[in-house]
Scaffold this motif. Structure first.
Motif, mmCIF file in Angstrom:
data_model
loop_
_atom_site.group_PDB
_atom_site.id
_atom_site.type_symbol
_atom_site.label_atom_id
_atom_site.label_comp_id
_atom_site.label_asym_id
_atom_site.label_seq_id
_atom_site.Cartn_x
_atom_site.Cartn_y
_atom_site.Cartn_z
ATOM 1 N N PRO A 242 0.493 52.762 43.990
ATOM 2 C CA PRO A 242 1.500 52.310 43.025
ATOM 3 C C PRO A 242 1.272 50.877 42.557
ATOM 4 O O PRO A 242 1.513 50.548 41.395
ATOM 5 N N PHE A 243 0.756 50.016 43.445
ATOM 6 C CA PHE A 243 0.566 48.612 43.093
ATOM 7 C C PHE A 243 -0.341 48.458 41.868
ATOM 8 O O PHE A 243 -0.073 47.630 40.992
ATOM 9 N N GLY A 269 -0.011 56.424 48.793
ATOM 10 C CA GLY A 269 -0.389 55.289 49.635
ATOM 11 C C GLY A 269 0.772 54.383 49.974
ATOM 12 O O GLY A 269 0.763 53.710 51.003
ATOM 13 N N GLU A 270 1.755 54.333 49.089
ATOM 14 C CA GLU A 270 2.931 53.501 49.306
ATOM 15 C C GLU A 270 4.078 54.088 48.505
ATOM 16 O O GLU A 270 3.866 54.997 47.703
ATOM 17 N N TYR A 293 1.876 62.471 48.856
ATOM 18 C CA TYR A 293 2.155 61.898 50.173
ATOM 19 C C TYR A 293 1.151 62.434 51.187
ATOM 20 O O TYR A 293 0.825 63.638 51.162
ATOM 21 N N GLY A 294 0.723 61.592 52.090
ATOM 22 C CA GLY A 294 -0.090 62.078 53.202
ATOM 23 C C GLY A 294 -0.855 60.966 53.871
ATOM 24 O O GLY A 294 -1.466 60.148 53.191
ATOM 25 N N VAL A 377 11.528 67.032 49.880
ATOM 26 C CA VAL A 377 11.484 66.112 51.020
ATOM 27 C C VAL A 377 11.598 64.675 50.516
ATOM 28 O O VAL A 377 10.963 64.295 49.531
ATOM 29 N N MET A 378 12.436 63.893 51.190
ATOM 30 C CA MET A 378 12.589 62.467 50.860
ATOM 31 C C MET A 378 12.092 61.649 52.047
ATOM 32 O O MET A 378 12.434 61.943 53.191
ATOM 33 N N LEU A 379 11.306 60.620 51.755
ATOM 34 C CA LEU A 379 10.818 59.741 52.799
ATOM 35 C C LEU A 379 11.906 58.722 53.128
ATOM 36 O O LEU A 379 12.409 58.049 52.240
#
Lengths: 482, 86
Positions: A242-243, A269-270, A293-294, A377-379
């Motif tokens: 995302p950065f 990644g983030e 995600y992973g 799913v929510m982190l």
């Protein structure tokens, strides 16, 4: 096609030899050329004594040569170990020794920096690509190790995450299908080789017979040049942390660019800030937005397809649903567990650590999740990013999410100070510290409001583009360090 | 020292890059600064703000591109070109 990571390259080199496999520095390399280069590297390694299962480090800035080297190592039956091109000497030494690297393939700058590390031979990558010796094919199977990726882990000691041809290929095929990759696609290769996202960039792309657009290290540091490149190369599939997208939004001069070639925009990644994604998506209104995600141990294994219209007014994005071939379970404490063919074989030389990482055949991610009513799913956060303050359990990620929802905040890291009892927020962006703290107080219970907000020009990042919280804390007291 | 025929004075920039960003390492004016291992993205941003302060100009985002900052010489050429606008 069979069960080895490099077979797709040979397949396309025969069926579509002239198709573009790689673009680097405005140069084009066909599938035939990439295949010949990989053969050359393989022959050179075999001539140097590399045997099946030997580890071969790749220490170089991304280029056509690094991709040819990756395939060359696999062809020789070797296991490639990418080393951060910007890593300090001590860390390089630790990695090379830890997995007993047989040979290092390096670019000229890295080869010079390795001078004096006499315990392992260094071969100039360019000379390996020019090798004329021919070697016989090496017998291999899909359960052979293919690559080892070193991550720092929360303790700071590097651990080597081992993937086989089988796990790597399971991921490459799943993700190629997920993104609907086809031969006409032009896929960005933004992340460095030692970061797991490069597995998608290289192997999913080649699996599909598409084109890898290598983004030079220089471009990753210059957002306005990067956006120029995306436009000029007509990238259709983007994949980054995302950065990198936040940098494009804030410094990439996107108003002057045409990014309409983008068909898929994937990030991982983030945690992605919805505000950043919304701003990015206005420049690619037709693109499908995928939140992946992973951990490196599982490869990316859950994906959320994000609706453009859903981005207004939300503070967190779902990580979605398990990808094809993945089974997930949520433990009683909320920890996400993952099972599937694309999961690592284990940590290099660490049986206990490997055993502890699994619950039966499920890998324990260490990430705490909840499920929305629609099943998405929510982190919630990392189990190691949870702290107790004044008796309350605080998710640092949640505090970061709220702080970064204030317009004008570019990046933010919430960390506990050295005593572990006070929250501090380090951030970059134009709001003043008191504005940021006011925003926090308006949206969070008092025990979650940081004691202090410290404004910086930018925050420390790791070489893979993630926030480097350890360095942020370490330099936390030094107000002059930016 | 190469003869660059630049109008601006490169010495403060050279000193900043060598002493602050590269911890005392010497670089030639034509050395590639942006190749990995020399300057990271944080250092690039510091370099840009140093240029803004030292040469009293505002560098718009669209000017922060490789060709303007790839070496001390390129940065000097960029500063000169901006001086010409003023």
């Amino acid at each position: 096609m069979t069960g080895l990571l490099d077979h797709a390259l040979a397949h396309w080199a025969t069926t579509t030899p002239d198709a573009e496999a790689v673009r680097f520095a405005a140069r084009s390399f066909s599938y035939a050329e990439l295949n010949i280069a990989a053969e050359a590297v393989s022959a050179r390694l075999i001539r140097e004594g590399v045997r099946p299962g030997d580890r071969v480090a790749i220490h170089a800035a991304k280029s056509f040569d690094t991709i040819a080297s990756v395939f060359g190592v696999l062809r020789a039956g070797g296991v490639y170990v990418p080393v951060d091109p910007a890593a300090p000497k001590a860390r390089i030494k630790t990695i090379l020794r830890d997995c007993g690297v047989r040979i290092v393939l390096a670019d000229p700058r890295r080869a010079a920096a390795l001078d004096g590390m006499t315990f392992v031979p260094v071969v100039a990558m360019a000379s390996a690509l020019a090798e004329e010796y021919e070697a016989d094919p090496v017998p291999r199977t899909s359960t052979d190790l293919a690559y080892i990726l070193y991550t720092s882990g929360s303790t700071g000691t590097p651990k080597g995450i081992c993937h086989t041809h089988r796990s790597g290929l399971a991921y490459a095929r799943m993700s190629a299908k997920l993104c609907g990759l086809r031969r006409s696609d032009r896929v960005s290769h933004h992340t460095p080789l030692h970061f797991d996202m490069s597995i998608f960039d290289i192997f999913a792309t080649i699996e599909a017979g598409a084109t890898i657009i290598v983004i030079s290290e220089m471009h990753t540091k210059m957002p306005a040049s990067l956006s120029q490149l995306v436009e000029a190369e007509a990238v259709t599939v983007w994949y980054s942390v995302p950065f990198a997208m936040a940098q494009l939004v804030s410094h990439g001069a996107l108003d002057k660019r045409d990014l309409s070639s983008l068909r898929v925009v994937m990030f991982a990644g983030e945690v992605m800030q919805p505000r950043v994604l919304r701003d990015f998506a206005t420049h690619a209104p037709e693109a499908e937005l995928l939140n992946a995600y992973g951990p490196t141990e599982t490869n990316h294994c859950l994906t959320a397809r994000i609706d453009h219209a859903s981005l207004d007014g939300v503070t967190a994005l779902p990580i979605g649903l398990p990808d094809e071939g993945i089974e997930m379970r949520v433990a009683h404490d909320g920890e996400l567990l993952i099972k599937g063919d694309q999961i690592m074989a284990g940590y290099w030389n660490e049986l206990t650590r490997t055993r502890d990482a699994f619950d039966g055949r499920y890998y324990k991610t260490g990430d705490i999740v909840t499920r929305r009513v629609d099943g998405q799913v929510m982190l919630v956060g990392r189990d190691d990013r949870q702290v107790k303050l004044r008796g309350f359990r605080v998710e640092l990620d949640e505090v970061e999410r709220v702080l970064s929802s204030l317009p004008g905040i570019e990046e933010v890291a919430v960390v506990t100070d050295k005593s572990g009892e006070t929250l501090n927020a380090y951030y970059a962006g134009h709001p003043s510290p008191s504005e940021l703290l006011g925003h926090a107080a308006a949206h969070l219970p008092s025990y979650m409001v940081p004691a202090e907000a410290i404004q910086r020009e930018a925050l420390h990042r790791t070489s893979t583009g993630k926030l480097d919280r350890r360095r942020i804390v370490e330099f936390g007291d030094d107000r002059s360090a930016a | 020292m190469t003869d660059l025929q630049l109008k601006c004075d490169l010495s403060p920039l050279r000193a900043y890059v060598q002493d602050t960003l590269l911890a005392g390492r010497t670089v030639a004016d034509t050395d590639e600064l942006l190749l990995s291992g020399m300057l990271d993205s944080l250092a690039v941003m510091s370099l840009v703000s140093f240029v803004e302060q030292t040469y009293a100009l505002k560098v718009p985002f669209e000017d922060v591109v490789i060709e303007n900052f790839e070496s001390l010489e390129a940065t000097g050429r960029y500063v000169d070109s901006r001086g010409a606008d003023a």
